[in-house]
Scaffold this active site. Structure first.
Site, mmCIF file in Angstrom:
data_model
loop_
_atom_site.group_PDB
_atom_site.id
_atom_site.type_symbol
_atom_site.label_atom_id
_atom_site.label_comp_id
_atom_site.label_asym_id
_atom_site.label_seq_id
_atom_site.Cartn_x
_atom_site.Cartn_y
_atom_site.Cartn_z
ATOM 1 N N HIS A 1 -3.969 -16.368 65.971
ATOM 2 C CA HIS A 1 -4.242 -17.021 64.681
ATOM 3 C C HIS A 1 -5.548 -17.821 64.721
ATOM 4 O O HIS A 1 -5.714 -18.803 64.004
ATOM 5 C CB HIS A 1 -3.074 -17.923 64.252
ATOM 6 C CG HIS A 1 -1.861 -17.133 63.859
ATOM 7 N ND1 HIS A 1 -1.696 -16.607 62.607
ATOM 8 C CD2 HIS A 1 -0.775 -16.738 64.571
ATOM 9 C CE1 HIS A 1 -0.538 -15.943 62.557
ATOM 10 N NE2 HIS A 1 0.026 -16.004 63.743
ATOM 11 N N GLY B 1 3.989 -6.050 66.864
ATOM 12 C CA GLY B 1 2.861 -6.951 67.113
ATOM 13 C C GLY B 1 1.749 -6.277 67.893
ATOM 14 O O GLY B 1 0.907 -6.940 68.496
ATOM 15 N N SER C 1 -0.070 -1.480 64.757
ATOM 16 C CA SER C 1 -0.049 -0.088 64.311
ATOM 17 C C SER C 1 -0.837 0.039 63.003
ATOM 18 O O SER C 1 -1.471 1.068 62.751
ATOM 19 C CB SER C 1 1.386 0.395 64.127
ATOM 20 O OG SER C 1 2.101 -0.506 63.329
ATOM 21 N N ASP D 1 -7.633 -7.272 65.068
ATOM 22 C CA ASP D 1 -6.929 -6.020 65.373
ATOM 23 C C ASP D 1 -7.830 -4.807 65.168
ATOM 24 O O ASP D 1 -7.889 -3.895 65.993
ATOM 25 C CB ASP D 1 -5.684 -5.885 64.486
ATOM 26 C CG ASP D 1 -4.758 -7.079 64.624
ATOM 27 O OD1 ASP D 1 -4.966 -7.880 65.558
ATOM 28 O OD2 ASP D 1 -3.840 -7.209 63.802
ATOM 29 N N TYR E 1 2.327 -15.371 56.922
ATOM 30 C CA TYR E 1 0.973 -15.270 57.481
ATOM 31 C C TYR E 1 -0.022 -15.882 56.494
ATOM 32 O O TYR E 1 -0.849 -16.724 56.854
ATOM 33 C CB TYR E 1 0.637 -13.796 57.746
ATOM 34 C CG TYR E 1 -0.686 -13.583 58.442
ATOM 35 C CD1 TYR E 1 -0.747 -13.435 59.822
ATOM 36 C CD2 TYR E 1 -1.884 -13.532 57.725
ATOM 37 C CE1 TYR E 1 -1.959 -13.234 60.472
ATOM 38 C CE2 TYR E 1 -3.099 -13.344 58.360
ATOM 39 C CZ TYR E 1 -3.133 -13.189 59.731
ATOM 40 O OH TYR E 1 -4.343 -12.997 60.363
HETATM 41 C C1 GLA Z 1 -2.192 -10.340 62.984
HETATM 42 C C2 GLA Z 1 -3.521 -10.268 62.230
HETATM 43 C C3 GLA Z 1 -4.684 -10.691 63.112
HETATM 44 C C4 GLA Z 1 -4.411 -12.035 63.789
HETATM 45 C C5 GLA Z 1 -3.031 -12.044 64.422
HETATM 46 C C6 GLA Z 1 -2.658 -13.394 64.962
HETATM 47 O O1 GLA Z 1 -2.160 -9.389 64.015
HETATM 48 O O2 GLA Z 1 -3.745 -8.961 61.755
HETATM 49 O O3 GLA Z 1 -5.866 -10.743 62.352
HETATM 50 O O4 GLA Z 1 -4.589 -13.100 62.904
HETATM 51 O O5 GLA Z 1 -2.011 -11.640 63.519
HETATM 52 O O6 GLA Z 1 -3.512 -13.763 65.981
#
Ligand code: GLA
Length: 383
Positions: free
Chosen positions: A33, A121, A124, A169, A219
């Site tokens: 985050h 997590g 995908s 990601d 989120y």
């Molecule tokens: C998800 C989001 C990322 C990041 C993570 C937490 O995977 O897609 O951008 O914020 O949560 O680190």
């Protein structure tokens, strides 16, 4: 699902030439985050990918997509916003964002499948965005670089899926390299590839199978809290543009001007940005026990201050803390379910997995799923 099976399925449905691409999911050692707060992240692409068999069907503006593993398919016009399935939104999002950049995208026929676990997590969704963006860029000669493709994937998620994610990601999925982590500065977007050879330690991923259904709304709420904190602090310190620019002392000055919730969220992020720097310094000198200790601290922050963990994740991390040989452990990714990532002495790995699994089963009545991963290359053309 392997390349051979996907191409076979493609050939039974569509005619003509085809190309095959793949894009991976990711793990993240530390820096959770922090991406949307202009901080740093330390992910690595993994050897679990989504593969895509695709051809441009020049004579129509119809997108035909088959999600092989799900046994679902869509046939839609390129400008539609109506879809039957959630996964189609990611693909339409990529197409839509490419069009916003001025790219002309014709229809295409495609079949995709893969082994990135869903909802664990490991991103995908970023793998899906990256593989479609990468493939269309190659096949249509769009000349976009990997950075632009990462932005396309991120914006697809913002505008078509409704999750205001950071860039970690998609960046990892596109820029990943075998045996290297990506240390990405999410403010300047400068990055450094950090060799990762944990030698006598292994990475263990234990999947709680708790699906992070709450994740998208929560989120966005976390992101909003961080922005709220920044706006309060920036009213006095106008050089502050994000939590990256805020120190703990600065935050303390505003403790009475913000809700306790906003305060806790900001406190976590500021601490996590600092932890990542310390973890990178430790990695430079192969000091894995410091990396591990910082991972435990990250979990405490995610559980108690950022409040994105869940009891299944907490039980696994708590067990690891008391296990001689597990030098670090924490929940990974956005939260509310998915996996823990642990750093465990390689010789004790199997026993750790067994003992953690038994503990988990005694609490929740089922076994967590173990995922074996290696740090691997980012998106590429296979055929
Ligand atoms: C998800 C989001 C990322 C990041 C993570 C937490 O995977 O897609 O951008 O914020 O949560 O680190």
């Amino acid at each position: 699902m392997n390349t051979e099976q996907l191409t076979k399925d493609f050939k039974t449905r569509f005619k003509g030439d085809y190309a095959v691409f793949s894009a991976p999911g990711r793990i993240n050692i530390i820096g959770e985050h922090t991406d949307y707060n202009n901080g740093f992240v330390l992910p690595g692409a993994i050897d679990k990918t989504i593969e895509l068999v695709i051809r441009i069907n020049h004579n129509s503006n119809i997108i035909n997509v088959v999600a092989n593993d799900l046994n679902e398919e869509e046939s839609i016009t390129i400008d539609t916003t109506q879809t039957n399935y959630h996964w189609t939104k990611y693909i339409l999002g990529v197409v839509g964002e490419l069009k916003k950049l001025g790219c002309n995208i014709p229809g295409f026929d495609s079949v995709f499948g893969g082994n990135v676990p869903l909802g664990s997590g490991m991103s995908s969704s970023a793998a899906l965005e990256s593989v479609f963006g990468f493939a269309l860029n190659e096949l249509l000669g769009l000349n976009l670089n990997r950075f632009q493709l990462a932005k396309v994937g991120q914006m697809a998620e913002h505008h078509y899926v409704g999750v205001r994610c950071g860039i970690m990601d998609q960046f990892a999925s596109l820029f990943g390299e075998e045996d290297k982590l990506v240390k990405l500065d999410c403010r300047s977007l400068e990055y450094e590839m950090i060799p990762f050879h944990p030698d006598k330690y292994s990475i263990v991923l234990l999947d709680t199978k708790v699906s992070h259904s709450l994740a998208s709304s929560e989120y966005n709420k976390r992101r909003a809290s961080c922005e709220k904190g920044v706006s309060i602090i920036a009213a006095k310190y106008n050089q502050v543009k994000s939590l990256r620019d805020v120190s703990i002392d600065m935050l303390e000055e505003f403790i009475d001007e913000m809700s306790i919730e906003t305060y806790k969220r900001c406190l976590y992020v500021i601490g996590e940005i600092d932890r990542l720097q310390k973890a990178c310094e430790a990695l430079n000198i192969n000091d894995f026990s410091t990396v591990g200790r910082l991972m435990y601290e990250t979990h405490d922050g995610l559980q108690l201050l950022y409040e994105v963990s869940c009891k299944e994740l907490d039980v696994l991390v708590q067990f690891a803390k008391g296990y001689n040989g597990a030098i670090g452990s924490r929940m990974m990714g956005g939260g509310f379910g998915g996996c823990t990532i642990s750093l465990v002495e390689a010789v004790k790995k199997q026993y750790f997995i067994k003992q953690s699994s038994l503990k988990f089963k005694s609490e929740f009545g089922y076994l967590p799923v173990v995922h074996e991963v290696k740090i691997a290359d980012g998106a590429k053309r296979i055929l």
